[in-house]
Design a protein around this motif. Structure first.
Motif, mmCIF file in Angstrom:
data_model
loop_
_atom_site.group_PDB
_atom_site.id
_atom_site.type_symbol
_atom_site.label_atom_id
_atom_site.label_comp_id
_atom_site.label_asym_id
_atom_site.label_seq_id
_atom_site.Cartn_x
_atom_site.Cartn_y
_atom_site.Cartn_z
ATOM 1 N N PRO A 14 0.823 -1.217 0.000
ATOM 2 C CA PRO A 14 0.000 0.000 0.000
ATOM 3 C C PRO A 14 0.855 1.265 0.000
ATOM 4 O O PRO A 14 0.822 2.075 0.931
ATOM 5 N N ASP A 15 1.648 1.436 -1.051
ATOM 6 C CA ASP A 15 2.495 2.618 -1.191
ATOM 7 C C ASP A 15 2.579 2.988 -2.673
ATOM 8 O O ASP A 15 1.976 2.338 -3.532
ATOM 9 N N TYR A 16 3.305 4.053 -2.956
ATOM 10 C CA TYR A 16 3.420 4.556 -4.324
ATOM 11 C C TYR A 16 3.989 3.498 -5.257
ATOM 12 O O TYR A 16 3.466 3.264 -6.347
ATOM 13 N N ALA A 17 5.062 2.831 -4.841
ATOM 14 C CA ALA A 17 5.677 1.798 -5.686
ATOM 15 C C ALA A 17 4.695 0.654 -5.937
ATOM 16 O O ALA A 17 4.603 0.140 -7.063
ATOM 17 N N GLY A 18 3.944 0.272 -4.913
ATOM 18 C CA GLY A 18 2.946 -0.785 -5.070
ATOM 19 C C GLY A 18 1.883 -0.429 -6.093
ATOM 20 O O GLY A 18 1.441 -1.274 -6.871
#
Length: 182
Positions: free
Chosen positions: A56-60
């Motif tokens: 649950p982050d930008y890269a994900g």
């Protein structure tokens, strides 16, 4: 056993998911997507379907978009940020088996047809936009609906593209209002 193949980012994610469910998995190994991994994702999408479960982050989110471009139609599972944190590290590998199971049970297909059931007015009227605690409220509603946290624009897109019904939306709001104000 879960019918679909679960696509995650790395080997640590596979270990965490294996503690929660019996399923076949594919790891993208980050942004790299070697040719054989792309082919496996395409094959799995065509034969069994896939569930995308990224951090649950930008890269994900970037990896999720790449998976969509490879696989087309797939289910999306989201783990809430606070359920995926361990110190400063955020990721599926940090989530409890219960959080992973809940995310997988709440997985939804993204619609390919344009839908405008929800508008910015719905977000504003329900304090999900332009309010001091809009971010927190979107996060809580996203958890209830299984669509994860997102900024207002992305949240609105998910409401419309994941087939959320007005009844589901209203029920989620009722539940979070009860939790916050009682």
């Amino acid at each position: 056993m879960i019918k679909e193949v679960i696509v995650v980012e790395g080997k640590d994610d596979i270990s965490a998911v294996k503690k929660a469910v019996d399923a076949e998995m594919i790891a993208t190994n980050g942004f790299g997507f070697p040719k054989d991994v792309k082919e496996r994702i395409q094959k799995a999408a065509q034969t069994r379907g896939i569930i995308v479960l990224t951090d649950p982050d930008y890269a994900g989110e970037k990896i999720r978009k790449e998976i969509i471009s490879i696989a087309g139609k797939c289910k999306h599972a989201y783990i809430p940020r606070e359920s995926a944190l361990k110190g400063d590290d955020i990721g599926v590998e940090n989530a409890s088996p219960e959080a992973i199971i809940l995310a997988l049970e709440s997985a939804r297909y993204q619609s390919t047809s344009k839908r405008t059931e929800f508008t910015n007015k719905d977000l504003i009227d329900n304090d999900l936009l332009m309010n001091l605690d809009s971010r927190k409220r979107r996060d809580l509603v996203g958890q209830k609906l299984g669509i994860g946290y997102a900024n207002a624009k992305q949240f609105l897109s998910r409401l419309n593209n994941y087939g959320i019904t007005r009844e589901e939306f209203d029920e989620a709001l009722t539940n979070i209002n009860r939790e916050i104000y009682e």
